[in-house]
Design an enzyme around this catalytic site. Structure first.
Site, PDB file in Angstrom:
ATOM      1  N   TYR A 121       9.327  -0.817  -4.212  1.00  0.00           N
ATOM      2  CA  TYR A 121       9.691  -1.822  -3.198  1.00  0.00           C
ATOM      3  C   TYR A 121      10.984  -1.416  -2.488  1.00  0.00           C
ATOM      4  CZ  TYR A 121      10.669  -6.311  -0.989  1.00  0.00           C
ATOM      5  OH  TYR A 121      10.922  -7.308  -0.072  1.00  0.00           O
ATOM      6  N   SER A 144      14.320  -5.802   4.303  1.00  0.00           N
ATOM      7  CA  SER A 144      14.845  -6.598   3.182  1.00  0.00           C
ATOM      8  C   SER A 144      16.291  -6.199   2.936  1.00  0.00           C
ATOM      9  CB  SER A 144      14.014  -6.305   1.926  1.00  0.00           C
ATOM     10  OG  SER A 144      14.649  -6.822   0.770  1.00  0.00           O
TER      11      SER A 144
END
Ligand SMILES: NC(=O)c1ccc[n+]([C@@H]2O[C@H](COP(=O)([O-])OP(=O)(O)OC[C@H]3O[C@@H](n4cnc5c(N)ncnc54)[C@H](O)[C@@H]3O)[C@@H](O)[C@H]2O)c1
Length: 263
Positions: A158, A145
């Site tokens: 995350y 990401s």
């Protein structure tokens, strides 16, 4: 076709980016295993793809070693080989730093990061054995990401998991390079999936995202799938240990861009 007769496992492929990768791989000639915890969506996804090529669903919680062992065994049983692994399964849990529960921290890390490690190790053991017996080396693609580098204060586990994914990509790539096995990652920006669902109904949230996206639009899952298809193909034969960011220009941006009313 670039993945003709290759066998690919894609985790978290019942929907979203993983499903788009599965669809693209089938279109490129691969036999695809959809590994997920959502059995209903996973079976439906495999059925959908069977009209275009070979696909099957296998239940697998990537955070569970025995599930991962079973995923590898069942794939080898069905298709006799594994050429490509896409570590895509991932979850988010939002909480402010001072309130974040230990259990939530552990859950996100165990799926997003430990899951990728367990799958990579189990599949790599097969890939290395194959190379030692004269076979072709395979490859691994990790779904990272922009949050492997950029941080969001209420998405702590995350961001930590994706930061770890960068180093997992590099360490795995270095460990497996001697066998010709390549390991790379994709760093998507904001992509229109259920993970981003709230943005659809919240103009302020959409504006926040677009103001950090120079291309002034959210990405489509198929635009991540095409990067995965490249990394998995022999066109990327000398690429390993890299993270390719597909983010509409977010990573190079400092400050924000002006968002037109009709964006
Ligand atoms: N959507 C985005 O904007 C975006 C941006 C950057 C990175 N990513 C990454 O892309 C990947 C896919 O995201 P998405 O947006 O398609 O998410 P999604 O929520 O739409 O899909 C995730 C899939 O993973 C499955 N899954 C969850 N826990 C699992 C487990 N323990 N074992 C196996 N499967 C499990 C879910 O059932 C689901 O099918 C994730 O790793 C995510 O971090 C997404």
């Amino acid at each position: 076709m670039s993945l003709e007769n290759k066998v690919a496992i894609i985790t978290g492929a019942a929907r979203g980016i993983g499903f788009a990768v599965a669809k693209r791989f089938v279109a490129d000639g691969a036999k695809v295993v959809i590994a997920d915890v959502d059995d209903e969506a996973g079976e439906a996804a495999a059925e959908d793809l069977k009209s275009q090529g070979e696909a099957m669903y296998i239940h697998c919680n990537v955070a569970e070693r025995l599930d991962v062992r079973n995923l590898v065994a069942e794939t080898l049983n069905a298709y006799g080989d594994i050429d490509v692994l896409v570590n895509n399964a991932g979850i988010v849990v939002g909480a402010d730093f001072l309130d974040l529960e230990e259990e939530d921290f552990e859950r996100v890390l165990s799926i997003n990061l430990k899951g990728a490690f367990l799958c990579s190790q189990a599949v790599a053991r097969h890939m290395v054995e194959k190379v030692q017996n004269g076979g072709e080396p395979g490859c691994i693609v990790n779904m990272s990401s922009v949050n492997s580098v950029l941080a969001i204060p209420n998405q702590i586990p995350y961001c930590v998991s994706k930061g770890g994914m960068s180093q997992l990509t590099k360490t795995t790539a270095l460990s497996l390079a001697q066998y010709g096995i390549r390991v790379n990652a994709i760093g998507p920006g904001s992509i229109m999936t259920e993970m981003l669902a709230s943005v659809n109904s919240d103009p302020a949230a959409k504006n926040r995202i677009l103001s950090r996206t120079p291309m002034l639009r959210v990405g489509e899952p198929s635009e991540i799938a095409s990067v995965a298809a490249f990394l998995a193909s022999s066109d990327a034969s000398y690429v390993t240990g890299q993270t390719i960011f597909a983010d509409g220009g977010r990573m190079p941006l400092n400050y924000t861009v002006a968002v037109p009313d009709d964006a």
